[in-house]
Design an enzyme around this catalytic site. Structure first.
Site, PDB file in Angstrom:
ATOM      1  N   ASP A   8     -14.299  -9.849 -70.969  1.00  0.00           N
ATOM      2  CA  ASP A   8     -14.430  -9.849 -69.481  1.00  0.00           C
ATOM      3  C   ASP A   8     -13.877  -8.613 -68.807  1.00  0.00           C
ATOM      4  O   ASP A   8     -13.080  -7.816 -69.370  1.00  0.00           O
ATOM      5  CB  ASP A   8     -13.329 -11.082 -69.321  1.00  0.00           C
ATOM      6  N   ASP A 174      -9.585 -13.885 -69.554  1.00  0.00           N
ATOM      7  CA  ASP A 174      -8.306 -14.353 -68.715  1.00  0.00           C
ATOM      8  C   ASP A 174      -8.547 -15.944 -67.819  1.00  0.00           C
ATOM      9  O   ASP A 174      -7.787 -16.185 -67.303  1.00  0.00           O
ATOM     10  CB  ASP A 174      -8.045 -13.359 -67.850  1.00  0.00           C
TER      11      ASP A 174
END
Length: 226
Positions: A8, A174
């Site tokens: 990410d 996250d």
């Protein structure tokens, strides 16, 4: 050998203020395995990051709606339903919230992202009525997307094109949009700033937040591969 990575960007490769952490430019250019940048951002953002790192532009964008691998663009999401939901949301008084320029959505192909200042309850109500659309809260925006696309399903497509099994990947993220990536990767980590969904889905939750946590995993993977 080091493993392939599914990373990410926001909240994972960045500082708390949202800047790309400079350690990205130290740790990733020479990573000797595929690196897939899997993000909720529009397609040009991860392509640009890979480009400036000098890496192959292997990306998953728009929460799995678009992917790029070996010079081929895969459009996996249907833009019509999410756009119709946002138009219905606006007709009921909702606001997208990015202002006149709206560079957040200008290059977005398969979904629509709304500011966290948008009326979440109304947005979710309109999306639920549509039936084939969902709202994903990444902590940075509300993403309206088709229910049949995700970062995880896109990673499977990219991995197949690379000739790599998804289970060989180590994934770091996250947010709730990373849970699907964690589900298909062989090893997964949520950084300390991750939301509850990501924490629950990951194999491990790191002590370090943002790039602090990611950098530690990368260092450990290098040591493991030596």
């Amino acid at each position: 050998m080091v493993p392939p990575l599914a990373l990410d960007i926001d909240g994972t490769l960045t500082t708390p203020s949202g800047r790309v952490d400079p350690r990205v430019f130290e740790l990733l250019p020479d990573w000797e395995a595929p690196v897939v940048f899997a993000t909720g951002k529009a397609f040009p953002y991860p392509v640009a990051l890979a480009h400036f790192l000098g890496r192959p532009e292997t990306v998953v964008a728009e929460n799995g709606g678009v992917a790029y691998v070996d010079g081929e663009t895969l459009v996996l999401g249907d833009p019509d339903a999410p756009r119709a939901v946002v138009e219905a949301f606006k007709a009921r008084g909702g606001e997208v919230g990015w202002g006149v320029g709206d560079t957040v959505n200008r290059w977005r192909e398969t979904e629509v992202a709304l500011s966290l200042d948008a009326d979440e309850a109304l947005l979710r109500e309109v999306a639920a009525a549509a039936g084939d659309v969902e709202v994903v809260d990444t902590g940075y925006a509300y993403h309206v997307k088709s229910t049949d696309v995700s970062k995880g399903t896109a990673l499977e497509r990219v991995a197949a094109a690379l000739g790599v099994a998804p289970a060989e990947f180590v994934a770091i993220g996250d947010s709730e949009n990373d849970a699907s990536t964690f589900a298909v990767a062989g090893e997964s980590y949520a950084v300390a700033n991750a939301d509850a969904t990501a924490r629950e889905a990951a194999d491990g939750v790191l002590d370090g937040a943002y790039m602090d946590g990611t950098a530690r995993v990368l260092a450990e993977l290098r040591e493991r591969g030596e």
